[in-house]
Write an enzyme that holds these catalytic residues in place. Structure first.
Site, mmCIF file in Angstrom:
data_model
loop_
_atom_site.group_PDB
_atom_site.id
_atom_site.type_symbol
_atom_site.label_atom_id
_atom_site.label_comp_id
_atom_site.label_asym_id
_atom_site.label_seq_id
_atom_site.Cartn_x
_atom_site.Cartn_y
_atom_site.Cartn_z
ATOM 1 N N HIS A 174 38.426 20.729 28.158
ATOM 2 C CA HIS A 174 39.453 20.680 28.946
ATOM 3 C C HIS A 174 40.310 21.711 29.102
ATOM 4 O O HIS A 174 40.752 21.776 30.333
ATOM 5 C CB HIS A 174 40.206 19.080 28.518
ATOM 6 C CG HIS A 174 39.591 17.886 28.887
ATOM 7 N ND1 HIS A 174 39.679 16.983 27.841
ATOM 8 C CD2 HIS A 174 39.011 17.737 30.130
ATOM 9 C CE1 HIS A 174 38.901 16.041 28.506
ATOM 10 N NE2 HIS A 174 38.432 16.208 29.853
ATOM 11 N N GLU B 132 13.099 19.758 42.289
ATOM 12 C CA GLU B 132 13.167 20.535 40.841
ATOM 13 C C GLU B 132 11.869 20.476 39.997
ATOM 14 O O GLU B 132 12.133 20.739 38.846
ATOM 15 C CB GLU B 132 14.386 20.320 40.369
ATOM 16 C CG GLU B 132 14.855 18.530 40.311
ATOM 17 C CD GLU B 132 16.260 18.419 39.989
ATOM 18 O OE1 GLU B 132 16.880 19.225 39.631
ATOM 19 O OE2 GLU B 132 16.495 17.234 39.784
ATOM 20 N N ASP C 186 16.666 23.457 37.270
ATOM 21 C CA ASP C 186 15.196 22.655 36.603
ATOM 22 C C ASP C 186 14.250 23.395 37.170
ATOM 23 O O ASP C 186 13.281 23.331 36.344
ATOM 24 C CB ASP C 186 15.399 21.361 36.939
ATOM 25 C CG ASP C 186 16.520 20.289 36.047
ATOM 26 O OD1 ASP C 186 16.289 20.740 34.785
ATOM 27 O OD2 ASP C 186 17.417 19.763 36.617
ATOM 28 N N CYS D 16 20.798 24.295 45.381
ATOM 29 C CA CYS D 16 22.024 23.721 44.991
ATOM 30 C C CYS D 16 22.028 24.459 43.435
ATOM 31 O O CYS D 16 22.965 23.887 42.587
ATOM 32 C CB CYS D 16 22.513 22.615 45.313
ATOM 33 S SG CYS D 16 21.147 21.292 44.266
#
Ligand code: PEP
Ligand code: MG
Length: 593
Positions: A200, A442, A466, A513
């Site tokens: 975070h 992928e 991938d 992407c």
């Protein structure tokens, strides 16, 4: 020099994980006053009072967190991160933490050493978690633990809000609460021993736009107050005690970086077209809602990949239909006219969610992952599809199914989708009846039958992360075979060509992407392949746009033809590098070091 510190020679280079880009040059402000824990045992008669003291500390920690929450909620740019403080409040209520600490106190340990033991055990549990995102959640437990120990030992909280001069904060670790309190006008950047890319604290650094390097392991043992330091949040390089020469070099780099950033700003409102006016839509990849701000900053044309699995991570129950609907709607509303490609749950593989009780698999990347999981856990899948369909009335949704390997799988998805649509029709709930349905390409199987798959769907999105892994049989997360993970391998380039040709022949849009889309060096070759869209980390958009606007599609076609003719990947790399440097020297110049 402070006693006990290793002497730092000039130009001491350290390399950590660059989590928030930019160069910061300044003096160190070491904020690592860690409390010392007295480990002496208490008397049996003191046990009950010690337990009460522990509970008072928990109450005070709760009070402190609520106060920080109040202060943070007044700052617009941080409001969306308030959930982190809520997570910390929840950890304070955690029964395991409370009961086990009480148990240790009953064994005559004082409250702070009892708590330290429990935290050590928890840390070991987290270490065994394979999923990086979940493992990073250990830092939230650490942050709460440190807060409690500070209260118990009377060592006051470090307040980064009070750092006076323009400094670079060095700390063993920084909690998200501390990071949130940083004053951007005073703190130039920060570096820590601990931390990872998805902690975070790292996410907040990006939101605050503060250069940051984490995971340096032992920078606090070298750093002293006011020591000069340079940090490069893009590369993860930290230089302690820089020489005059290094200082000048990095000052020049910093100016160049800032100049380039400013110059890139000029591209913000320019269209993403090649010099011969071929449109290539540049969209943002999102994992979390908070990243949408960055997408807007860089004028992303909507969201090309919303990885919804992040909605499922770090919680004990999957999000309800309503929660998902609201989350999707928020992004869609923000995106306005632009479309948002929502990918259904891509769980399994390296994205593990213990709460979903996945089977232990010997080979998870090839196991019950992504669409396979959704088709097996149909009710979870239906809930997500309902939420996405309902959200399609808030904006322009494109629906994306991950890790498809065959036509039957696509048809199975469509059949469930139709079923869910019928349910919504019966219930009179509005949704986009023309919703665009696409698949991730992928797997090598999807590449080989891409001409068949193109008949079944409205668009393709190539997941090169991938696709490279499965084509080259290289685990994308395994550092031992990382040298084989190669986006420019001839097999990968040929696979991209096959998919783009199939999509273009069927006249459906094709997008990349995976991370490859955000690499400016590849932009011209990708344009040459006939891709219509690229979706990437929003911060990459300006650089990719800048390249695209300076090349023509025909030049891209000529380049990709030359690259496809090369049998050895190293030669592909050399050629692309040479061509791009020659064509756009101002962008692809040699690095300074
Ligand atoms: C990909 O595989 O390229 C992709 C975009 O999906 P993810 O990284 O989420 O697996
Ligand atoms: Mg993928």
């Amino acid at each position: 020099m402070v006693l006990g510190k290793t002497r730092v020679t000039q130009d001491t280079y350290l390399v950590g994980i660059g989590v928030s880009p930019g160069i910061a040059i300044g003096e160190i402000s070491l904020v690592d006053q860690r409390p010392l824990i007295d480990e002496s045992l208490i008397e049996v008669t003191e046990i009950e009072d010690e337990i009460k003291r522990f509970h008072r500390a928990v109450e005070s920690a709760r009070h402190q967190l609520k106060k920080i929450k109040q202060a943070v909620s007044r700052q617009q740019h941080l409001r969306e991160h308030l959930y982190i403080l809520d997570t910390h409040l929840l950890i304070l209520d955690d029964e395991m933490l409370i009961q086990q600490t009480e148990e240790q106190i009953r064994r005559q340990f004082n409250a702070e050493s009892a708590l330290t033991k429990v935290l050590d055990q928890l840390r070991m549990l987290f270490n065994d978690i394979e999923d990086e995102y979940l493992r990073e959640r250990r830092s939230d437990v650490d942050a709460v633990g440190e807060r409690l120990i500070r209260i118990l030992t009377g060592v006051s909280e470090r307040s980064l809000g009070k750092i006076g001069t323009k400094s670079l904060v060095v700390a063993h670790d920084l909690s998200p609460a501390e990071t949130m309190q940083m004053d951007r006008t005073k703190i130039l950047g920060f570096i820590t021993d601990k931390g990872g890319r998805t902690s975070h604290t790292a996410i907040l650094a990006r939101s605050l736009d503060i250069p940051a390097v984490v995971g340096l392991e032992s920078v606090t043992s070298l750093a002293v107050d006011q020591m000069p330091v340079i940090i490069d949040g893009s590369t993860g390089v930290v230089i302690l005690n820089p020489s005059e020469r290094t200082f000048k070099e990095y000052l020049a780099r910093k100016q160049k970086y800032e100049f380039l950033e400013e110059e890139l700003e000029a591209y913000r409102d320019l269209p993403a077209v090649t010099a011969d006016q071929v449109k290539i839509t540049l969209r943002a990849n999102l994992e979390m809602e908070s990243e949408f701000q960055l997408a807007q900053k860089h004028a992303a044309e909507g969201v090309g990949l919303y990885r919804t699995e992040f909605l499922f991570l770090g919680r004990s129950e999957p999000p309800t239909e309503e929660e998902q609907y609201e989350a999707y709607c928020r992004i869609l509303t923000e995106a306005g006219e632009e479309s948002v490609t929502i990918r259904t749950l891509d769980i399994g593989g390296d994205k593990f969610i213990p709460e979903l009780n996945l089977e232990d698999e010997a080979n998870p990347a090839m196991g019950l992952r992504a669409i396979r999981f959704s088709l097996r856990e149909e009710s979870l899948f239906r809930t997500q599809l309902r939420a996405i369909l309902r959200a399609s009335s808030c904006g322009r949704v494109r629906l994306l199914f991950p890790m498809i390997t065959g036509v039957a799988e696509v048809r199975a998805c469509r059949s469930i989708l139709n079923d869910v649509q019928r349910d919504l029709d019966r219930e009179g709930i509005a949704y986009d009846t023309n919703i665009s349905v696409g698949i991730m390409i992928e797997t090598p199987a999807a590449v080989i039958i891409s001409h068949l798959l193109a008949q079944e769907v409205d668009f393709f999105s190539i997941g090169t992360n991938d696709l490279i892994q499965y084509t080259l049989a290289v685990d994308r997360g395994n550092e031992f075979v990382a040298y084989l993970y190669d986006p420019l391998h001839p097999a990968v380039l040929r696979a991209l060509k096959v998919v783009c040709d199939a999509a273009n022949a069927a006249q459906i849009p094709v997008c990349i992407c995976g991370e490859m889309a955000g690499e400016p060096l590849y932009a011209m070759a990708l344009a040459g392949l006939g891709l219509n869209e690229l979706s990437m980390n929003p911060a990459c958009i300006p650089r990719v746009k800048r390249v695209l606007r300076q090349i023509t599609k025909a030049e891209g076609e000529a380049l990709i033809a030359k690259l496809l003719a090369l049998p050895v990947s190293k030669d592909v790399t050399t050629m692309i590098d040479k061509e791009m440097r020659a064509r756009l020297p101002d962008i692809f110049e040699q690095p300074l070091i």
